[in-house]
Write an enzyme that holds these catalytic residues in place. Structure first.
Site, mmCIF file in Angstrom:
data_model
loop_
_atom_site.group_PDB
_atom_site.id
_atom_site.type_symbol
_atom_site.label_atom_id
_atom_site.label_comp_id
_atom_site.label_asym_id
_atom_site.label_seq_id
_atom_site.Cartn_x
_atom_site.Cartn_y
_atom_site.Cartn_z
ATOM 1 N N GLU A 125 -23.193 -32.415 7.534
ATOM 2 C CA GLU A 125 -22.591 -33.537 6.805
ATOM 3 C C GLU A 125 -23.192 -34.864 7.250
ATOM 4 O O GLU A 125 -23.395 -35.776 6.441
ATOM 5 C CB GLU A 125 -21.076 -33.535 7.012
ATOM 6 C CG GLU A 125 -20.376 -32.354 6.347
ATOM 7 C CD GLU A 125 -18.897 -32.306 6.639
ATOM 8 O OE1 GLU A 125 -18.137 -31.891 5.749
ATOM 9 O OE2 GLU A 125 -18.497 -32.687 7.767
ATOM 10 N N GLU B 44 -17.199 -23.930 8.442
ATOM 11 C CA GLU B 44 -15.786 -24.280 8.613
ATOM 12 C C GLU B 44 -14.847 -23.240 8.019
ATOM 13 O O GLU B 44 -13.756 -22.995 8.545
ATOM 14 C CB GLU B 44 -15.503 -25.650 7.978
ATOM 15 C CG GLU B 44 -15.991 -26.834 8.787
ATOM 16 C CD GLU B 44 -17.430 -27.208 8.475
ATOM 17 O OE1 GLU B 44 -17.835 -28.322 8.819
ATOM 18 O OE2 GLU B 44 -18.164 -26.369 7.892
#
Length: 261
Positions: free
Chosen positions: A112, A132
């Site tokens: 990210e 995640e």
């Protein structure tokens, strides 16, 4: 004494930012706050025009959130500081080019963070993932950004499975600009940064604000805002010495000299 988790090096108008937290360059709350201060200072320094973000070593760019720190009490919803996680992805008015030089594993929040840059260079051995899902949480920033950057169904596969992919696949989907041998990565990053640093900073600022604002606007509304000088960076550009300099240099058949004003 613990070493500084974020190292910086300035050469001319280029700032190199190196995340250096052995063993994996994971980011805890303190490191995120430091990174926010670094990127704020970069944003606000008129002498700096381009930043390069990389990780120390050759194995890890950044694996994201430091789970060991979380186990010791760092809250996942704690104070990340200016710019949010990693100091870059939510930094307001970041109107200067940022290059991510991905030197190894970039997963979770590390991927990210790379997605927050304007260009991504990758070492040939780098690998990527959004794992995640496997720990029962959400890659929030990637869930917002990734479907806008690559084909929707590919983005959803990566988000929903958390699978790993290599640099070649990342380039195939348009996530990285170039793949380099590991010993050439930073050389190329600096070469590209120097090219950008020699360019017109006010134009870069206008491009970045237009692109950012256009995400939530339709084409005609955005064009109207630009032509009416309703964006701050566009208004500054259209009234600047640099815009006149660009026209004069073209007419005089010479290279322009950009002053950022």
């Amino acid at each position: 004494m613990p070493q500084d988790p974020v190292r910086t090096r300035q050469v001319g108008a280029v700032l190199e930012v190196t995340l250096d937290r052995p063993k994996a360059n994971a980011i805890d709350l303190e490191t995120s706050r430091i990174m926010g201060e670094v990127f704020r200072d970069f944003r606000d320094d008129p002498e700096l025009r381009v930043a390069i973000l990389t990780g120390a070593g050759e194995k890890f760019f950044c694996p994201g959130w430091d789970l060991k720190a979380a186990a010791d009490g760092d809250a996942v919803d704690g104070d990340y500081g200016l710019g949010g996680f990693g100091g870059l992805q939510e930094m307001r008015e970041m109107n200067k080019p940022v290059i991510a030089a991905v030197n190894g594993i970039a997963c979770g929040g590390g991927l990210e963070l790379a997605l927050s840059a304007d260009m991504i260079l990758s070492a040939e051995h780098a690998s990527f993932a959004l794992p995640e899902i496997r720990s029962g949480t959400v890659a929030d920033a990637a869930s917002v950004k990734l479907p806008k950057r690559i084909p929707y169904h590919i983005a959803m596969e990566l988000l929903l499975t958390g699978r790993w992919f290599d640099a070649n696949e990342a380039q195939r989907w348009g996530l990285v600009n170039e793949i380099l041998a590991s010993d050439k990565l930073m050389e190329r990053a600096w070469e590209l940064a120097q090219v950008l640093a020699s360019g017109p900073p006010l134009v870069y600022a206008a491009i970045k604000e237009i692109v950012r604002e256009a995400e939530d606007s339709n084409f005609q509304d955005m064009m109207n805002r630009i032509t009416k000088r309703q964006l701050r960076t566009v208004d500054v550009l259209y009234g600047s010495e640099d815009q006149l300099e660009g026209a004069r240099a073209f007419a005089e058949k010479r290279d322009p000299v950009w002053k950022g004003r």
